[in-house]
Design a protein around this motif. Structure first.
Motif, short mmCIF file in Angstrom:
data_model
loop_
_atom_site.label_atom_id
_atom_site.label_comp_id
_atom_site.label_asym_id
_atom_site.label_seq_id
_atom_site.Cartn_x
_atom_site.Cartn_y
_atom_site.Cartn_z
N ASP A 1 -39.47 5.69 85.68
CA ASP A 1 -40.66 5.27 85.99
C ASP A 1 -41.94 5.02 84.87
OD1 ASP A 1 -43.17 4.31 87.56
OD2 ASP A 1 -43.19 6.22 88.48
N PHE A 2 -41.94 3.93 84.09
CA PHE A 2 -42.96 3.75 82.95
C PHE A 2 -43.04 2.13 83.09
CE2 PHE A 2 -38.96 2.84 81.06
CZ PHE A 2 -39.37 1.78 79.94
N GLU A 3 -44.37 1.96 82.45
CA GLU A 3 -44.83 0.70 82.16
C GLU A 3 -45.04 0.93 80.55
OE1 GLU A 3 -48.45 -0.53 83.84
OE2 GLU A 3 -49.41 1.33 83.32
N VAL A 4 -45.18 -0.35 79.79
CA VAL A 4 -45.55 -0.56 78.44
C VAL A 4 -46.70 -1.40 78.40
CG1 VAL A 4 -44.74 -1.01 76.11
CG2 VAL A 4 -43.11 0.13 77.79
N LYS B 1 -46.82 -4.95 79.99
CA LYS B 1 -47.81 -5.51 80.51
C LYS B 1 -48.86 -5.90 79.32
CE LYS B 1 -50.26 -3.64 83.77
NZ LYS B 1 -51.15 -2.67 84.69
N VAL B 2 -49.46 -7.08 79.23
CA VAL B 2 -50.01 -7.46 77.88
C VAL B 2 -51.68 -7.52 78.27
CG1 VAL B 2 -50.48 -9.12 76.04
CG2 VAL B 2 -48.08 -8.70 76.81
N VAL B 3 -52.35 -6.83 77.28
CA VAL B 3 -53.90 -6.94 77.57
C VAL B 3 -54.29 -7.74 76.16
CG1 VAL B 3 -56.10 -5.60 77.45
CG2 VAL B 3 -54.16 -4.91 78.88
N THR B 4 -55.19 -8.89 76.29
CA THR B 4 -55.36 -9.36 75.11
C THR B 4 -57.19 -9.26 74.73
OG1 THR B 4 -53.89 -11.12 75.80
CG2 THR B 4 -55.78 -11.72 74.08
N VAL B 5 -57.37 -8.87 73.78
CA VAL B 5 -58.63 -8.59 73.10
C VAL B 5 -59.16 -9.78 72.19
CG1 VAL B 5 -60.40 -7.24 71.81
CG2 VAL B 5 -58.63 -6.05 73.45
N GLN C 1 -42.53 -13.97 75.12
CA GLN C 1 -41.37 -14.09 75.36
C GLN C 1 -40.56 -12.73 75.86
OE1 GLN C 1 -40.04 -15.31 71.24
NE2 GLN C 1 -39.15 -17.05 72.08
N LEU C 2 -41.01 -11.52 75.51
CA LEU C 2 -40.71 -10.35 75.80
C LEU C 2 -40.95 -10.22 77.40
CD1 LEU C 2 -41.69 -8.29 72.58
CD2 LEU C 2 -39.20 -8.75 73.59
N LYS C 3 -42.09 -10.59 77.87
CA LYS C 3 -42.39 -10.47 79.15
C LYS C 3 -41.58 -11.15 80.20
CE LYS C 3 -46.66 -10.94 80.82
NZ LYS C 3 -47.94 -11.72 80.92
N ASN C 4 -40.89 -12.12 79.80
CA ASN C 4 -39.86 -12.90 80.46
C ASN C 4 -38.68 -12.06 80.66
OD1 ASN C 4 -41.37 -15.19 80.49
ND2 ASN C 4 -40.57 -16.03 78.65
N GLN D 1 -41.55 -7.55 67.80
CA GLN D 1 -40.46 -8.18 67.88
C GLN D 1 -39.23 -7.25 67.81
OE1 GLN D 1 -39.46 -12.05 66.11
NE2 GLN D 1 -38.59 -12.67 67.66
N GLU D 2 -39.47 -6.40 66.62
CA GLU D 2 -37.99 -5.24 66.41
C GLU D 2 -38.44 -4.11 66.97
OE1 GLU D 2 -38.67 -4.73 62.16
OE2 GLU D 2 -37.97 -6.94 61.61
N ASN D 3 -39.49 -3.59 67.47
CA ASN D 3 -39.59 -2.21 67.95
C ASN D 3 -39.87 -2.11 69.38
OD1 ASN D 3 -39.46 -1.37 65.03
ND2 ASN D 3 -41.56 -1.41 64.85
N LEU D 4 -40.58 -3.22 70.04
CA LEU D 4 -40.93 -3.04 71.56
C LEU D 4 -39.80 -2.82 72.20
CD1 LEU D 4 -43.68 -2.72 72.88
CD2 LEU D 4 -43.75 -5.54 73.11
N PRO D 5 -38.61 -3.76 71.92
CA PRO D 5 -37.81 -3.55 73.01
C PRO D 5 -37.01 -1.90 73.02
CG PRO D 5 -37.35 -5.54 71.63
CD PRO D 5 -38.55 -4.76 71.06
#
Length: 372
Positions: free
Chosen positions: A74-77, A103-107, A94-97, A61-65
């Motif tokens: 041209d970049f993706e996260v 892009k989120v990958v769930t393991v 929430q951040l994806k909105n 929540q703090e660092n990803l933005p």
């Protein structure tokens, strides 16, 4: 024999002194004049930033933005949510909105298969659409919005790996000071080695390489049985004199918080040092030579002073080594945003070499440990 002992100790003391000068002047001194690459080139390569996170809801929540809003075209996260049981999934939703480039990958945890960071990172790399990969951790903050631009500017036809630098924030207290000092000294070692065309490690908090290199070298297959080593072992096995560059601009650094307390720090360093024994033989030899010569230098210095053997000469050798450090280190520490630590010599230097040898022994008997 008792008469000859002080002379033998003095001879060994001098040998350690010469070895230390070799590392200070020749091996590490090159970083004093290294270009900080503060002006990014005009190339704008498509970049995939990959962050592996396990139970890092607050850090995300703090660092990803700060990563998602980099000044880059041209970049993706890609965030790999690795078996988290906290609110990470909710935070990422929430951040994806708000950020379409996330892009989120769930393991998810498997009963028979225990996942680790290497598995999570591999999933993130497979999901990346771009050739150029930039890695960091959930608890890291880019020093500026130029981070991606500066790191990717070091790629070229030959350069497939970019070694960055990731310091810890200054918060006060001796443990924080020592951790920051140890981090700088480690960086000086691996960055200067790369400048000598002998790269041997990188730090996953700020590291870039190509997707082609990852799959050409079969990813982490060579050390998949080890839970650590996703950064330093991968670089140790794949970095060459030709394919590796460094980026030390202050704007290209990523900051994180130090561990709180000795127990947490011990666990972290035990895990990190446990993979050193898997480095290439020539790298292990140089690392051991530096660590052992530094430790024995202080040991013989202390013993000779206690024995009162030629105290003026012994003290003079110590002062000369300190003067050499004072010639090279202030400029290097400034480049690595740690100028305040220079004033802690020689106290932290002594602790550093004790640390290297203690954790070197601990690391040699360390077995696989979990990454989170």
């Amino acid at each position: 024999m008792e008469i000859l002992l002080p002379y033998l100790l003095f001879a060994l003391f001098q040998i350690c002194f010469v070895v230390q000068l070799y590392f200070l002047v020749y091996r590490q001194g090159v970083l004093k004049w290294a270009n900080s690459n503060s002006s990014p080139s005009n190339q704008n390569l498509p970049v995939s930033v990959i962050v592996c996170a396990r139970n890092e809801a607050q850090n995300l929540q703090e660092n990803l933005p700060l990563i998602l809003t980099q000044n880059y075209a041209d970049f993706e996260v890609i965030v790999v949510n690795d078996c988290s049981v906290d609110d990470s999934a909710h935070v990422l939703d929430q951040l994806k909105n708000s950020y379409p480039n996330l892009k989120v990958v769930t393991v998810t945890e498997h009963k028979r298969f225990k996942t680790g960071k290497k598995f999570a990172l591999t999933m993130g790399i497979k999901a990346a659409k771009n050739e150029f990969l930039l890695l960091t951790d959930a608890d890291c903050q880019p020093a500026s919005n130029q981070w991606i631009k500066l790191m990717q500017s070091c790629f070229s036809e030959e350069k497939e790996i970019v070694l960055g630098y990731s310091p810890y924030r200054k918060t006060g207290g001796f443990l924080n000071t020592f951790i920051r000092f140890e981090t700088v000294k480690t960086a000086i070692s691996y960055l200067s080695a790369a400048l000598h065309n002998q790269p041997y490690m990188g730090v996953g908090r700020n590291l870039a390489y190509t997707k082609t290199l990852f799959f050409r070298s079969k990813g982490f297959a060579a050390h998949l049985h080890l839970l650590s080593g996703d950064d330093d072992l991968f670089i140790n096995q794949n970095a060459t004199a030709i394919n590796t560059a460094i980026q030390i601009s202050p704007e290209a650094q990523t900051f994180s918080e130090t561990k709180k307390g000795m127990v947490a720090y011990y666990r972290q360093k035990r895990r990190h040092m446990g993979v050193g024994k898997y480095y290439k033989a020539k790298n292990r030899t140089l690392i051991t030579l530096d660590a052992l010569s530094g430790f024995l230098f202080y040991t013989f210095l202390t013993v000779l002073l206690i024995l009162k053997f030629e105290p003026w000469i012994v003290t003079g050798i110590f002062i000369f080594r300190l003067m050499v450090q004072c010639f090279f280190y202030p400029a290097i520490f400034r480049k690595l945003d740690a100028e305040d630590l220079v004033w802690w010599f020689p106290i932290l230097d002594l602790f550093y070499y004790v640390y290297l040898n203690v954790f070197g022994v601990v690391g040699s008997v360390t077995k696989n440990l979990k990454w989170k």
